[in-house]
Design a protein around this motif. Structure first.
Motif, PDB file in Angstrom:
ATOM      1  N   ALA A  53       5.516  15.906   7.091  1.00 39.55           N
ATOM      2  CA  ALA A  53       6.091  14.657   6.605  1.00 39.55           C
ATOM      3  C   ALA A  53       5.116  14.068   5.588  1.00 39.55           C
ATOM      4  CB  ALA A  53       6.321  13.696   7.764  1.00 39.55           C
ATOM      5  N   ILE A  54       5.605  13.173   4.753  1.00 47.31           N
ATOM      6  CA  ILE A  54       4.790  12.589   3.690  1.00 47.31           C
ATOM      7  C   ILE A  54       4.561  11.113   3.989  1.00 47.31           C
ATOM      8  CG2 ILE A  54       4.675  12.088   1.226  1.00 47.31           C
ATOM      9  CD1 ILE A  54       6.369  14.600   0.764  1.00 47.31           C
ATOM     10  N   LEU A  55       3.298  10.698   3.945  1.00 50.12           N
ATOM     11  CA  LEU A  55       2.929   9.318   4.225  1.00 50.12           C
ATOM     12  C   LEU A  55       3.025   8.504   2.946  1.00 50.12           C
ATOM     13  CD1 LEU A  55       1.741   7.238   6.249  1.00 50.12           C
ATOM     14  CD2 LEU A  55      -0.536   7.973   5.476  1.00 50.12           C
ATOM     15  N   THR A  56       3.897   7.503   2.933  1.00 50.53           N
ATOM     16  CA  THR A  56       4.058   6.667   1.750  1.00 50.53           C
ATOM     17  C   THR A  56       3.593   5.249   2.053  1.00 50.53           C
ATOM     18  OG1 THR A  56       6.346   6.100   2.328  1.00 50.53           O
ATOM     19  CG2 THR A  56       6.006   8.040   0.931  1.00 50.53           C
ATOM     20  N   GLY A  57       3.255   4.541   1.002  1.00 54.56           N
ATOM     21  CA  GLY A  57       2.799   3.160   1.128  1.00 54.56           C
ATOM     22  C   GLY A  57       2.174   2.717  -0.179  1.00 54.56           C
ATOM     23  N   THR A  58       1.506   1.586  -0.161  1.00 56.47           N
ATOM     24  CA  THR A  58       0.822   1.093  -1.347  1.00 56.47           C
ATOM     25  C   THR A  58      -0.637   0.833  -1.022  1.00 56.47           C
ATOM     26  OG1 THR A  58       1.415  -1.216  -0.855  1.00 56.47           O
ATOM     27  CG2 THR A  58       2.907   0.032  -2.291  1.00 56.47           C
ATOM     28  N   LEU A  59      -1.484   1.063  -2.016  1.00 48.37           N
ATOM     29  CA  LEU A  59      -2.913   0.804  -1.887  1.00 48.37           C
ATOM     30  C   LEU A  59      -3.328  -0.040  -3.074  1.00 48.37           C
ATOM     31  CD1 LEU A  59      -5.535   1.462  -0.279  1.00 48.37           C
ATOM     32  CD2 LEU A  59      -5.878   3.370  -1.866  1.00 48.37           C
ATOM     33  N   ASP A  60      -3.674  -1.289  -2.800  1.00 45.56           N
ATOM     34  CA  ASP A  60      -4.063  -2.226  -3.864  1.00 45.56           C
ATOM     35  C   ASP A  60      -3.019  -2.266  -4.966  1.00 45.56           C
ATOM     36  OD1 ASP A  60      -6.400  -2.783  -2.469  1.00 45.56           O
ATOM     37  OD2 ASP A  60      -7.564  -1.276  -3.548  1.00 45.56           O
ATOM     38  N   GLY A  61      -1.763  -2.255  -4.564  1.00 41.48           N
ATOM     39  CA  GLY A  61      -0.664  -2.390  -5.510  1.00 41.48           C
ATOM     40  C   GLY A  61      -0.162  -1.096  -6.111  1.00 41.48           C
ATOM     41  N   LEU A  62      -0.830   0.021  -5.830  1.00 38.22           N
ATOM     42  CA  LEU A  62      -0.403   1.307  -6.383  1.00 38.22           C
ATOM     43  C   LEU A  62       0.421   2.070  -5.352  1.00 38.22           C
ATOM     44  CD1 LEU A  62      -0.583   3.445  -8.653  1.00 38.22           C
ATOM     45  CD2 LEU A  62      -2.644   4.316  -7.524  1.00 38.22           C
ATOM     46  N   ASP A  63       1.636   2.462  -5.742  1.00 39.70           N
ATOM     47  CA  ASP A  63       2.471   3.276  -4.850  1.00 39.70           C
ATOM     48  C   ASP A  63       1.836   4.646  -4.662  1.00 39.70           C
ATOM     49  OD1 ASP A  63       4.391   1.320  -4.528  1.00 39.70           O
ATOM     50  OD2 ASP A  63       5.619   2.026  -6.197  1.00 39.70           O
ATOM     51  N   MET A  64       1.803   5.104  -3.402  1.00 39.39           N
ATOM     52  CA  MET A  64       1.152   6.369  -3.108  1.00 39.39           C
ATOM     53  C   MET A  64       1.985   7.181  -2.129  1.00 39.39           C
ATOM     54  SD  MET A  64      -2.875   5.316  -2.827  1.00 39.39           S
ATOM     55  CE  MET A  64      -3.475   6.822  -3.564  1.00 39.39           C
ATOM     56  N   ALA A  65       1.794   8.492  -2.194  1.00 35.85           N
ATOM     57  CA  ALA A  65       2.444   9.419  -1.265  1.00 35.85           C
ATOM     58  C   ALA A  65       1.410  10.475  -0.901  1.00 35.85           C
ATOM     59  CB  ALA A  65       3.667  10.058  -1.900  1.00 35.85           C
ATOM     60  N   PHE A  66       1.140  10.620   0.387  1.00 36.53           N
ATOM     61  CA  PHE A  66       0.090  11.535   0.849  1.00 36.53           C
ATOM     62  C   PHE A  66       0.704  12.677   1.646  1.00 36.53           C
ATOM     63  CE2 PHE A  66      -2.633  12.970   4.310  1.00 36.53           C
ATOM     64  CZ  PHE A  66      -3.728  13.436   3.599  1.00 36.53           C
TER      65      PHE A  66
END
Length: 287
Positions: free
Chosen positions: A35-48
Motif C-alpha cells: 500500500a502507498i502512504l499518502t499525506g502532506t509534509l510542510d505543505g508538500l503532497d507526498m506518497a511513500f
C-alpha cells in the motif's frame, strides 16, 4: 507538485505526515509492492512506497517495478526520489555516505523493463537518466541534514540476490569506472522516464562490496547495522525536501515530463487497444 518517495531496506514509512493514510492502488501491471502512504509534509503532497514491502518480503528481482511506477503516477505523483542501499567502489564513498546518482549501467536480466512493447512501441531517451533539477534539491537537503554526500556517481545495477564475486567487483570498479553497486534502481529509473516522472536516486552506502582488502566480503549483518543509521539520515533528508521543492509544479527544465513527446513510433492505426488501455496512466498525456 506531488513527491513520491520509494523507500529502501530499513525505511518502511515516513513520520510526520499530516492526514496520513495507507492506500491500496490497483494497476494494469498487478499490485505494487505495498500500500502507498499518502499525506502532506510542510505543505508538500507526498506518497511513500516501501520498495521491498514492509518487513522486507520482496527480493530485488521480485519487486513489481512497473506496478510501482504506474501506481505512483495514478496517485498524481510528478517527481520521485528513490532511496536505495548500495555497495561502494570508491574509498572516499564510505559506509554511511550518500551518493546522488546521475548515471547507470544496467546488468539486470530477469525483469520487465518497459511499459511499451508489441502493440505500442516507444523509445525514450535515457542519456541523462536522472533529473538534475530534482537531484539538486535532494543534494541540498542531504547537506542540510548533515549527511556526507557525493554529487554524481555511476550506479551498477546487478540482478542479485547474491552479492558480487571478487572478479566482478574488480571489473566494475577498475575497468568500468562504476562508483556504487545495487540491485533496485533498474528498471525503476527507466520506467520513471517512460511515465514522464522526474527521478532522483540517492544511493546509501552500506559497505565496500568485496574489492576492499581491509573490509573483506559483504555480509548481511554488516549491511543491516549500517542501514539503521542510513534510514534515520534518509528521514532527515526527506524532511528537508518541502522547502526546496515548490508546491506549484512547473514544467521540468530537463524535459522529464515530456519524455514521450516523440517516443511512440507505432502508427495510431496499428496500436493495439488492449495495450493502450494498460497505458492510460503512464502515457495518457500523449495517447
Amino acid at each position: 507538485m506531488k513527491l513520491g518517495i520509494i523507500g529502501e531496506s530499513g525505511l518502511y514509512d515516513l513520520e510526520g505526515l499530516e492526514n496520513a493514510a495507507w492506500q491500496e492502488v490497483d494497476t494494469p501491471w498487478g499490485a505494487p509492492s505495498d500500500a502507498i502512504l499518502t499525506g502532506t509534509l510542510d505543505g508538500l503532497d507526498m506518497a511513500f512506497l516501501p520498495r521491498h514491502r514492509r518487513g522486507h518480503a520482496l527480493a530485488p528481482s521480485d519487486v513489481p517495478y512497473r506496478a510501482n511506477i504506474d501506481a505512483l503516477k495514478r496517485l498524481g505523483v510528478t517527481d520521485i526520489v528513490s532511496l536505495s542501499a548500495c555497495g561502494s567502489f570508491r574509498e572516499e564513498m564510505a559506509p554511511g555516505d550518500f551518493v546522488i546518482v546521475d548515471q547507470f549501467i544496467d546488468r539486470t536480466f530477469a525483469r520487465a523493463k518497459s511499459f511499451f512493447g508489441t502493440g505500442c512501441v516507444a523509445h525514450v531517451s535515457l542519456a541523462d537518466p536522472t533529473c538534475r533539477r530534482l537531484s539538486n534539491a535532494v543534494l541540498g537537503a542531504a547537506e542540510a541534514a548533515g549527511v556526507t554526500v557525493h554529487e554524481g556517481g555511476t550506479y551498477l545495477a546487478m540482478e542479485g540476490p547474491q552479492f558480487s564475486t571478487l572478479a566482478e567487483s574488480r571489473l566494475y570498479r577498475e575497468q568500468w569506472g562504476c562508483d556504487v553497486i545495487g540491485m533496485t534502481n533498474m528498471p525503476e529509473a527507466k520506467l520513471a522516464r517512460e511515465a514522464e516522472l522526474c527521478y532522483a536516486s540517492v544511493a546509501m552506502v552500506t559497505d565496500y562490496d568485496c574489492w576492499h582488502e581491509d573490509h573483506g566480503a559483504v555480509d548481511v549483518a554488516t549491511v543491516v547495522r549500517t542501514l539503521q543509521g542510513n534510514a534515520e539520515a534518509a528521514r532527515n533528508l526527506v524532511r528537508g525536501l518541502p522547502e526546496r521543492l515548490p508546491p506549484a509544479r512547473t514544467a521540468c527544465s530537463e524535459g522529464c515530463d515530456r519524455a514521450l513527446d516523440h517516443a511512440i513510433i507505432t502508427a495510431p492505426e496499428a496500436r493495439a487497444p488492449e495495450v493502450l488501455a494498460r497505458l492510460d496512466a503512464v502515457a495518457g498525456r500523449v495517447l
